[in-house]
Design a protein around this motif. Structure first.
Motif, PDB file in Angstrom:
ATOM      1  N   GLN A 659       0.843  -1.213   0.000  1.00 51.45           N
ATOM      2  CA  GLN A 659       0.000   0.000   0.000  1.00 51.45           C
ATOM      3  C   GLN A 659       0.867   1.246   0.000  1.00 51.45           C
ATOM      4  O   GLN A 659       0.627   2.190  -0.750  1.00 51.45           O
ATOM      5  CB  GLN A 659      -0.882   0.033   1.257  1.00 51.45           C
ATOM      6  CG  GLN A 659      -2.059  -0.913   1.188  1.00 51.45           C
ATOM      7  CD  GLN A 659      -2.924  -0.832   2.437  1.00 51.45           C
ATOM      8  OE1 GLN A 659      -2.471  -0.395   3.495  1.00 51.45           O
ATOM      9  NE2 GLN A 659      -4.168  -1.264   2.309  1.00 51.45           N
ATOM     10  N   GLY A 660       1.878   1.234   0.876  1.00 53.32           N
ATOM     11  CA  GLY A 660       2.742   2.406   1.003  1.00 53.32           C
ATOM     12  C   GLY A 660       3.480   2.700  -0.288  1.00 53.32           C
ATOM     13  O   GLY A 660       3.602   3.851  -0.701  1.00 53.32           O
ATOM     14  N   LEU A 663       1.038   4.168  -2.864  1.00 50.29           N
ATOM     15  CA  LEU A 663       0.682   5.563  -2.555  1.00 50.29           C
ATOM     16  C   LEU A 663       1.886   6.483  -2.749  1.00 50.29           C
ATOM     17  O   LEU A 663       1.750   7.620  -3.207  1.00 50.29           O
ATOM     18  CB  LEU A 663       0.135   5.665  -1.127  1.00 50.29           C
ATOM     19  CG  LEU A 663      -1.223   4.965  -0.895  1.00 50.29           C
ATOM     20  CD1 LEU A 663      -1.614   5.038   0.578  1.00 50.29           C
ATOM     21  CD2 LEU A 663      -2.324   5.584  -1.760  1.00 50.29           C
ATOM     22  N   ASP A 664       3.067   5.996  -2.414  1.00 50.16           N
ATOM     23  CA  ASP A 664       4.285   6.781  -2.603  1.00 50.16           C
ATOM     24  C   ASP A 664       4.450   7.123  -4.090  1.00 50.16           C
ATOM     25  O   ASP A 664       4.734   8.277  -4.460  1.00 50.16           O
ATOM     26  CB  ASP A 664       5.479   5.938  -2.098  1.00 50.16           C
ATOM     27  CG  ASP A 664       6.742   6.749  -1.895  1.00 50.16           C
ATOM     28  OD1 ASP A 664       6.703   7.979  -2.090  1.00 50.16           O
ATOM     29  OD2 ASP A 664       7.767   6.145  -1.546  1.00 50.16           O
ATOM     30  N   PRO A 691       4.266  16.125  -0.635  1.00 49.30           N
ATOM     31  CA  PRO A 691       4.039  14.730  -0.265  1.00 49.30           C
ATOM     32  C   PRO A 691       2.549  14.415  -0.349  1.00 49.30           C
ATOM     33  O   PRO A 691       1.711  15.314  -0.175  1.00 49.30           O
ATOM     34  CB  PRO A 691       4.533  14.651   1.191  1.00 49.30           C
ATOM     35  CG  PRO A 691       4.611  16.052   1.685  1.00 49.30           C
ATOM     36  CD  PRO A 691       4.535  16.992   0.527  1.00 49.30           C
ATOM     37  N   LEU A 692       2.214  13.169  -0.627  1.00 42.95           N
ATOM     38  CA  LEU A 692       0.805  12.766  -0.658  1.00 42.95           C
ATOM     39  C   LEU A 692       0.195  12.958   0.729  1.00 42.95           C
ATOM     40  O   LEU A 692       0.839  12.648   1.734  1.00 42.95           O
ATOM     41  CB  LEU A 692       0.686  11.298  -1.072  1.00 42.95           C
ATOM     42  CG  LEU A 692      -0.729  10.828  -1.396  1.00 42.95           C
ATOM     43  CD1 LEU A 692      -1.047  11.114  -2.865  1.00 42.95           C
ATOM     44  CD2 LEU A 692      -0.893   9.339  -1.116  1.00 42.95           C
TER      45      LEU A 692
END
Ligand code: FES
Ligand code: FES
Lengths: 750, 152
Positions: A659-660, A663-664, A691-692
């Motif tokens: 997930q990270g 999303l990154d 950054p998100l």
């Protein structure tokens, strides 16, 4: 604490190149000392470490508490939890009885102790299982001796040896001292558990430091305190390669609270011009970090900015355009006859792509605490690669490596930034110079303007489709950054095996290099993070040009299940690209994302698919995004499917990493670029590199397919497919093709 | 300048420059290292503490402006029933990755649930978008807040 009271039955196993030794602890427990293989199986010199005070890898105390060292740095990838799980499983202890300690840096004993390349799993999975299994055998042997029964009549469960026939049982704690006297089993042949019987591996185990994190305990590098410690900042030349001509050192020293200030010249501190070594700048040391950092406002430095001061991102883009209009300077691959094949193609598709320099944006800025005294130095650092860091400090100070003691702390993010150890060299130099312990902390501007950036790049593609819409010819001219006509480092390269190489009969990859002194280095999924975007976006263009479903187009190109060797002379089915594994993840992500129903999505909403093989992991991802008339992008949903082998060691950690990473990758695509003007980075904080944030973060569904291959790592391979899947979704939603990152939403206005 | 401030229920005396931000007073003068330095510009939320019950970016607040307002940090947030529940939820749902942002996340979430015990997704977005998580643990941060809101 281990003593040498016990039997030191060294067991050198050259086939596995690991060594195990057992001893009795002071408290009457069992200590297992392991010497693990170093990089890719290169043998450690067991003899050199044998007899020295080894740190016990695993200790079982008489009260049953099991202490396991976690050998690699923790930067949020969950390794501090995952590696001990592997030992605990084969040792067969209850996870609640396990305590974890960070191993000291000693690559002669522990093998590579880095956090990079998603290597921790493939490097450690089997060796650590063998260590745990050997310990279990010794505990069984001790019990069998105690009861005068055959060892194979005994079994274990959760820290207890049982003899079912007689109904007897003894805890590991009670057996620990006796186990230390047993013969150490041969690591190569020690019997491992059947994975079907795993009780810890494969379970969702939460992070072992969560309790400390949620209560604010001082566990990060930035939290280190040493008695008598001072605080330092280091102002470096904003222009890469620039030098200090002069500075108002006396005025700075006179400021209240300032302890010292001085110039560092790279000619003195880094004469060999190590790219990670010290650069020119001014140090300010004060009693508090705030005071030191504030004193920078009064700092007046005359810089000799050097030749890079004319460089700019715009200038690089103009150079790239010029290069792309000519022939590549280096040929990376040439299969068949692409020029003739292009001439004969039914349809030609051409497109140019580009992506920017990126900064790692670790949330904990670079820092290191150093204490030099009596010719030795202790360093506390959130390092990702402490071994090379130790070497760099030794070289910088002219010390022997054994006199450089590195204490690895938890790191507030890494993403590849802390593989470079520049901040350790700086802190070491400052501590020796001032003769006191010091904590060097960079501010956010330092961190963003003195990174080892993800290299920018440019690609010009030309491809030919036949009259049935099949890809028959493919060329790419890749522009990268470096010096002397060579890419700066491996992060700035493109492999000759990049997809679709080996799948298209006529294919050519060429490369040209822009001369630049912008420091570059690995960032999460190095090179793949950029190549995934350009190649997988262009594949989508080709599918649309061929009027084919992008999923079907990719599956057809991958063809039947087989392994495509990286080096035809040395095929390695465990590491080579396996088209069958990629097909499987693609088919599965299509299913869970309802790919075939995408025609029913409302106007302005689209789905895109992309896939990528990196760090031995196979990932296919679908993004659904909605674009408004004003061009605003809302990412609705992401589906991630991965194949990283036969076993997901910690499903919770695995899900978080996937997930990270996804999303990154989205955050970088949406709002991140580092731009160069007058030889310096123009951005300085999170208001210009974005950054998100939580309001942009979509739901991410993650599923893993298990396959009959050794388990591999997960810090990186889920990242590369997400940006192209997003851009392909935007195309599906709007008919507009994104060929440059970060995405410029002005181009998406209706 | 000497200041007496109330931190996590105790009176603490510090002798610092008036413009020293609260973050550095907490971290380096009072050795409360739980509040983190991320950006120093009010953009990341890693330094979030409560000043008078309000989530506040401590890197942006000079010590001279604190006066008698009570300060709560991550080290003391367990004394707040909502804070304690959030800490437990963070453990149960395994929210942290590197963990560096999480003190700030919990402080902001405590503020949110204090003013809005049943927040909508939009409320969560509004209250939490000042807190960056570079590891992108956002899915679980949202789940953790809902977990507490729903009394689980
Ligand atoms: S450190 Fe205060 S908002 Fe980032
Ligand atoms: S957990 Fe790493 S920054 Fe949030």
């Amino acid at each position: 604490m281990a003593t040498d009271l016990g039997k030191t039955n060294a067991n050198l196993d050259f086939s596995r190149r690991a060594l195990l030794r057992a001893s009795l602890t002071f408290g009457g427990g069992l200590a297992l000392h392991a010497i693990l293989p170093n990089v890719a199986g290169a043998a450690n010199d067991g003899a050199a470490t044998e007899g020295s005070a080894l740190t016990a890898f695993v200790r079982i105390a008489p009260d049953g508490v099991v202490t396991i060292l976690s050998k690699n740095p923790e930067i949020g990838q969950g390794i501090r939890t995952m590696l001990p799980m592997i030992i605990a499983e084969e040792l067969d202890v209850a996870w609640k009885d396990v305590r974890i300690e960070q191993a000291p840096l000693n690559e002669g004993v522990f093998g590579r102790q880095h956090a990079g390349g998603s290597n921790s799993t493939p490097e450690n999975y089997m060796p650590l299982r063998r260590v745990g299994a050997a310990g279990r055998r010794m505990l069984i042997a001790a019990a069998a001796q105690e009861w005068s029964v055959a060892a194979d009549e005994c079994d274990t469960d959760a820290g207890v040896v049982q003899h079912r026939k007689s109904g007897r049982s003894l805890s590991y704690g009670a057996l620990a001292a006796k186990a230390a006297q047993q013969e150490v089993p041969d690591l190569a042949s020690v019997k491992l558990k059947d994975p079907k019987t795993f009780k810890i591996i494969g379970k969702r185990i939460p992070g072992v430091e969560n309790a400390k994190i949620v209560t604010g305990q001082p566990i990060f590098g930035i939290d280190v305190t040493v008695p008598g410690m001072l605080h330092a900042v280091f102002e470096k030349c904003p222009v890469f390669g620039g030098k200090v001509s002069s500075a108002n050192i006396d005025a700075i020293k006179a400021l209240p609270g300032v302890h010292d200030a001085f110039i560092i010249h790279a000619t003195e501190a880094n004469p060999s011009k190590d790219p990670e070594g010290i650069v020119d700048g001014v140090v300010i040391v004060a009693k508090s970090w705030w005071t030191a950092n504030k004193a920078r406002e009064k700092l007046a430095i005359v810089w000799d900015e050097g030749p890079s001061s004319t460089h700019s991102s715009e200038g690089y883009a103009a150079q790239a355009e010029k290069m792309l209009s000519g022939a590549p300077s280096t040929l990376l691959r040439n299969d068949g006859d692409p020029d003739t094949a292009l001439k004969g193609a039914a349809k030609i598709v051409e497109a140019s792509y580009s992506y920017p320099f990126l900064s790692h944006l670790v949330l904990e800025p670079q820092n290191c605490t150093a204490h030099f005294s009596n010719g030795k130095i202790d360093l506390w650092a959130p390092a990702q690669n402490p071994g090379p860091g130790q070497k760099l400090v030794a070289k910088t100070l002219g010390l022997e490596e054994k006199d450089v003691i590195v204490h690895v702390t938890r790191g507030g993010g890494g993403f590849g930034r802390r593989l470079q150890s520049d901040f350790m060299a700086e802190a070491a130099w400052i501590s020796r110079k001032i003769g006191a312990p010091v904590k060097l902390l960079w501010n956010r501007r330092d961190d963003m303007q003195h990174d080892f950036y993800r290299p920018a790049g440019f690609h010009k593609f030309k491809a030919g489709l036949d009259d049935k819409g099949a890809l028959v010819a493919f060329t790419d001219h890749f522009i990268t950054f470096g010096k002397g006509g060579k890419p700066a480092n491996s992060s700035a390269t493109m492999p000759a095996t990049e997809f679709p190489a080996q799948l298209v009969p006529h294919l050519r990859f060429g490369q040209s290099v822009i001369e630049s002194s912008v420091p570059t280095g690995p960032m999460r999924a190095p090179r793949s993070n950029a190549l995934g975007f350009v190649f997988q976006s262009f594949m989508d263009e080709l599918a649309h040009a061929a009027v084919r479903d992008p999923l079907e187009f990719s599956l057809a190109l991958l063809g039947e299940a087989r392994s495509l060797p990286t080096d035809p002379a040395k095929p390695d089915p465990q590491r080579d690209f396996n088209t069958g594994r990629m097909r499987n993840v693609l088919l599965h992500v299509a299913e869970i994302s309802a790919w075939k129903d995408r025609g029913q999505l409302p106007r302005g909403t689209g789905k895109g698919v992309a896939f990528y093989f990196s760090h031995l992991g196979y990932f296919a991802e679908v993004v659904q995004a909605t674009v408004s008339d004003t061009g605003a992008i809302k990412i609705d949903h992401v589906w991630v499917v991965g194949d990283i082998g036969s076993q997901i060691i910690n499903p919770a950690g695995a899900e978080h990493q996937a997930q990270g990473a996804a999303l990154d990758g989205l955050g970088a695509a949406l709002g991140q670029a580092v731009t160069i003007e007058k030889g310096r980075v123009t951005q300085a904080n999170f208001d210009s590199v974005l950054p998100l944030r939580i309001d942009q973060a979509p739901r991410v569904d993650v599923e893993f397919i298990t396959s009959n291959f050794p388990p591999t790592g997960l810090g990186e391979p889920a990242l590369p497919p997400v940006a192209p899947a997003l851009c392909n979704a935007i195309f599906a939603a709007t008919g507009k093709r994104i060929r440059q990152l970060p995405i410029d939403t002005r181009l998406l206005k209706a | 300048m000497v200041y007496i401030i109330e931190v996590n229920g105790s009176k603490r005396t510090v002798d610092v420059d008036p413009d020293m931000p609260l973050l550095w007073v907490l971290r380096d003068e009072l050795d409360l290292k739980g509040s983190k330095f991320g950006c120093g510009g009010g953009f990341c939320g890693a330094c979030t503490v409560h000043v008078d019950g309000q989530p506040t970016r401590s890197c942006q607040v000079p010590i001279s402006t604190i006066g008698s307002a009570p300060i709560a940090t991550i080290e003391g947030i367990a004394a707040n029933p909502i804070g304690a529940k959030l800490q437990a939820a963070w453990m149960e749902l395994d929210v942290p990755q590197c963990g560096y942002c999480q003190a700030g996340q919990i402080m902001s979430a405590t503020g949110l649930l204090t003013s809005k015990p049943r927040p909508t997704d939009q409320d969560i977005d509004a209250a939490m978008s000042g807190n960056v998580c570079r590891c992108c643990s956002y899915t679980r941060i949202r789940a953790g807040i809902k977990h507490v809101a729903e009394g689980k």
